[in-house]
Design a protein around this motif. Structure first.
Motif, PDB file in Angstrom:
ATOM      1  N   ALA A 229       0.746  -1.123   0.005  1.00  0.00           N
ATOM      2  CA  ALA A 229      -0.061  -0.145   0.058  1.00  0.00           C
ATOM      3  C   ALA A 229       0.906   1.097   0.036  1.00  0.00           C
ATOM      4  O   ALA A 229       0.579   2.280  -0.340  1.00  0.00           O
ATOM      5  N   ARG A 230       1.969   1.277   0.718  1.00  0.00           N
ATOM      6  CA  ARG A 230       2.983   2.513   0.760  1.00  0.00           C
ATOM      7  C   ARG A 230       3.637   2.583  -0.600  1.00  0.00           C
ATOM      8  O   ARG A 230       3.944   4.012  -0.587  1.00  0.00           O
ATOM      9  N   GLU A 231       3.532   1.827  -1.402  1.00  0.00           N
ATOM     10  CA  GLU A 231       4.156   2.213  -2.966  1.00  0.00           C
ATOM     11  C   GLU A 231       3.375   3.022  -3.796  1.00  0.00           C
ATOM     12  O   GLU A 231       2.893   2.455  -4.792  1.00  0.00           O
ATOM     13  N   THR A 232       3.087   4.091  -3.276  1.00  0.00           N
ATOM     14  CA  THR A 232       2.144   4.875  -3.942  1.00  0.00           C
ATOM     15  C   THR A 232       2.727   5.382  -5.255  1.00  0.00           C
ATOM     16  O   THR A 232       1.990   6.050  -6.277  1.00  0.00           O
ATOM     17  N   ARG A 233       4.102   5.300  -5.429  1.00  0.00           N
ATOM     18  CA  ARG A 233       4.425   6.229  -6.662  1.00  0.00           C
ATOM     19  C   ARG A 233       4.159   5.304  -8.013  1.00  0.00           C
ATOM     20  O   ARG A 233       4.491   5.789  -9.128  1.00  0.00           O
ATOM     21  N   VAL A 234       3.806   4.149  -7.728  1.00  0.00           N
ATOM     22  CA  VAL A 234       3.396   3.493  -9.155  1.00  0.00           C
ATOM     23  C   VAL A 234       1.686   3.826  -9.575  1.00  0.00           C
ATOM     24  O   VAL A 234       1.279   3.723 -10.664  1.00  0.00           O
ATOM     25  N   ILE A 235       1.348   4.262  -8.750  1.00  0.00           N
ATOM     26  CA  ILE A 235      -0.127   4.750  -8.880  1.00  0.00           C
ATOM     27  C   ILE A 235      -0.170   6.108  -9.547  1.00  0.00           C
ATOM     28  O   ILE A 235      -1.003   6.369 -10.724  1.00  0.00           O
ATOM     29  N   ASP A 236       0.493   7.096  -9.141  1.00  0.00           N
ATOM     30  CA  ASP A 236       0.527   8.356  -9.516  1.00  0.00           C
ATOM     31  C   ASP A 236       0.818   8.805 -11.236  1.00  0.00           C
ATOM     32  O   ASP A 236       0.024   9.238 -11.855  1.00  0.00           O
ATOM     33  N   PRO A 237       1.770   7.909 -11.906  1.00  0.00           N
ATOM     34  CA  PRO A 237       1.772   8.018 -13.187  1.00  0.00           C
ATOM     35  C   PRO A 237       0.844   7.536 -13.913  1.00  0.00           C
ATOM     36  O   PRO A 237       0.412   8.016 -15.001  1.00  0.00           O
ATOM     37  N   HIS A 271      -5.527   1.115  -2.210  1.00  0.00           N
ATOM     38  CA  HIS A 271      -5.030   1.590  -3.474  1.00  0.00           C
ATOM     39  C   HIS A 271      -6.251   2.415  -3.910  1.00  0.00           C
ATOM     40  O   HIS A 271      -6.056   3.480  -4.709  1.00  0.00           O
ATOM     41  N   SER A 272      -7.471   2.291  -3.996  1.00  0.00           N
ATOM     42  CA  SER A 272      -8.590   2.907  -4.330  1.00  0.00           C
ATOM     43  C   SER A 272      -8.507   4.345  -3.754  1.00  0.00           C
ATOM     44  O   SER A 272      -8.541   5.563  -4.238  1.00  0.00           O
ATOM     45  N   LYS A 273      -8.183   4.466  -2.438  1.00  0.00           N
ATOM     46  CA  LYS A 273      -7.918   5.777  -1.703  1.00  0.00           C
ATOM     47  C   LYS A 273      -6.735   6.641  -2.235  1.00  0.00           C
ATOM     48  O   LYS A 273      -6.948   7.575  -2.542  1.00  0.00           O
ATOM     49  N   THR A 274      -5.730   5.809  -2.478  1.00  0.00           N
ATOM     50  CA  THR A 274      -4.554   6.484  -3.178  1.00  0.00           C
ATOM     51  C   THR A 274      -4.872   6.961  -4.471  1.00  0.00           C
ATOM     52  O   THR A 274      -4.582   8.148  -4.850  1.00  0.00           O
ATOM     53  N   ILE A 275      -5.743   6.337  -5.496  1.00  0.00           N
ATOM     54  CA  ILE A 275      -6.155   6.748  -6.790  1.00  0.00           C
ATOM     55  C   ILE A 275      -6.837   8.069  -6.499  1.00  0.00           C
ATOM     56  O   ILE A 275      -6.676   9.100  -7.188  1.00  0.00           O
TER      57      ILE A 275
END
Length: 366
Positions: A229-237, A271-275
């Protein structure tokens, strides 16, 4: 090829075999005539011009025939191919370099365009061997192949880079389908996995070539279940690519994000919250007005976001409940599961009182 009386004779013999092995039957005939061990030996012990042709022969046979694909794997062809692929960094493959009869200094004196050609065709041969073959994908990750591929993706362009990306995509696809492969090749503390992911993210961020972006996006999507979950850098791009000018890039990004938030993902809620935090709701909502294919994947993604984080202010502000209730029922067609997904999403949003007055809080059924 076997007798190697002269390099010219080997070139002629191998060229003839490349021409012959252009379909399944003739490729399999070469295999049945015990040609595979001879081909693998020639790959390891021949001059570079012959090696290029031998690698082309391996690629053609593996592409056209599963029996040949398996036969080459049994002869352990993946390791010499990876070694040749790592010409620029042979030190990292020193365990295998000792098998070479060609002096390394002699190889270093070869013209750079020949070395690039050899690397390019070796990358294609590995891709054809890995394509749809879990066992070969495992072998490729066990031979430091991921590190070599990551380095070449970082430093090369053109066909060589694309062939390396195709290898990564095959490995990622195998990992998506096989939990053991996923845990072995893409564990969190793996330097090889980190190197590959870093390069994929770099290309998604910075590549101006849509085809290359798409390969990177698809690979990251296949690896969705490997990221904590902490690997948010893959979501942003991926969220940023939802606003790309190329519709294929946009569609593949929506598909990849859908894999992060699918119920199949243990961390779908996080991951939904991150998006949503990365402002993904607005572009997804905009895509609901796109062509049928984009619309379908955007709708799936939006439903998952609503189901996992239904009380989000971003969903209220974007009037997602109204949008989902207004989805044209004809778009469901034969997609019964999509219809059910919209029902669940709307009912979830109703439960959180999102954007509706109390009298409207009813179970939704399209």
């Amino acid at each position: 090829m076997k007798e190697a009386s002269t390099p010219e004779a080997q070139v002629s013999a191998t060229t003839a075999l490349v021409s012959l092995a252009d379909n399944q039957d003739r490729g399999r005939l070469i295999t049945s005539e015990l040609g595979v061990p001879i081909i693998v030996q020639a790959l390891q012990k021949s001059p570079i011009l012959v090696q290029i042709l031998v690698a082309k022969l391996i690629a053609g046979m593996a592409e056209n025939d599963e029996v040949s694909q398996e036969a080459f794997a049994r002869e352990n062809v993946m390791r010499p191919l990876v070694t040749l692929l790592s010409l620029d960094s042979v030190g990292s493959m020193s365990n295998y370099a000792t098998t070479w009869s060609i002096n390394q200094k002699e190889r270093e004196n070869e013209p750079s365009e020949l070395k690039i050609e050899l690397q390019t065709i070796c990358a294609r041969a590995l891709w054809m061997l890995a394509r749809g073959n879990l066992a070969n994908c495992r072998i490729l990750t066990d031979t430091k192949g991921l590190l070599v591929l990551a380095k070449l993706i970082e430093t090369k362009i053109g066909e060589l880079q694309i062939n390396c990306l195709m290898n990564v995509m095959e490995i990622a696809t195998a990992a998506e389908l096989n939990p053991d492969m996923r845990r072995a090749a893409f564990r969190t503390n793996s330097p090889a996995a980190k190197a590959v992911v870093d390069q994929l993210l770099r290309l998604i961020h910075h590549s101006e070539i849509a085809g290359i972006k798409i390969l990177a996006i698809r690979s990251i999507g296949s690896l969705a279940r490997t990221f904590p979950a902490r690997e948010t850098r893959v979501i942003d791009p991926l969220v940023k690519q939802l606003s790309d000018q190329n519709p294929d890039v946009v569609t593949k990004s929506a598909i990849a994000l859908g894999k992060f938030v699918s119920p199949d993902s243990f961390l779908s809620r996080e991951h939904s919250k991150t998006i949503i935090e990365f402002n993904g709701v607005t572009p997804v909502r905009r895509l609901l007005g796109g062509d049928d294919r984009t619309h379908h994947h955007a709708l799936v993604l939006m439903c998952y976001l609503a189901m996992h984080d239904g009380n989000s202010e971003a969903l209220v502000e974007a009037r997602v409940l109204t949008t989902l209730e207004g989805v044209d029922k004809s778009t469901f067609g034969q997609h019964f599961q999509l219809r059910q997904l919209v029902v669940e999403a709307v009912n979830q949003l109703n439960m959180y009182h999102v954007g509706v007055v109390p009298s409207q809080k009813v179970s939704y059924s399209p």
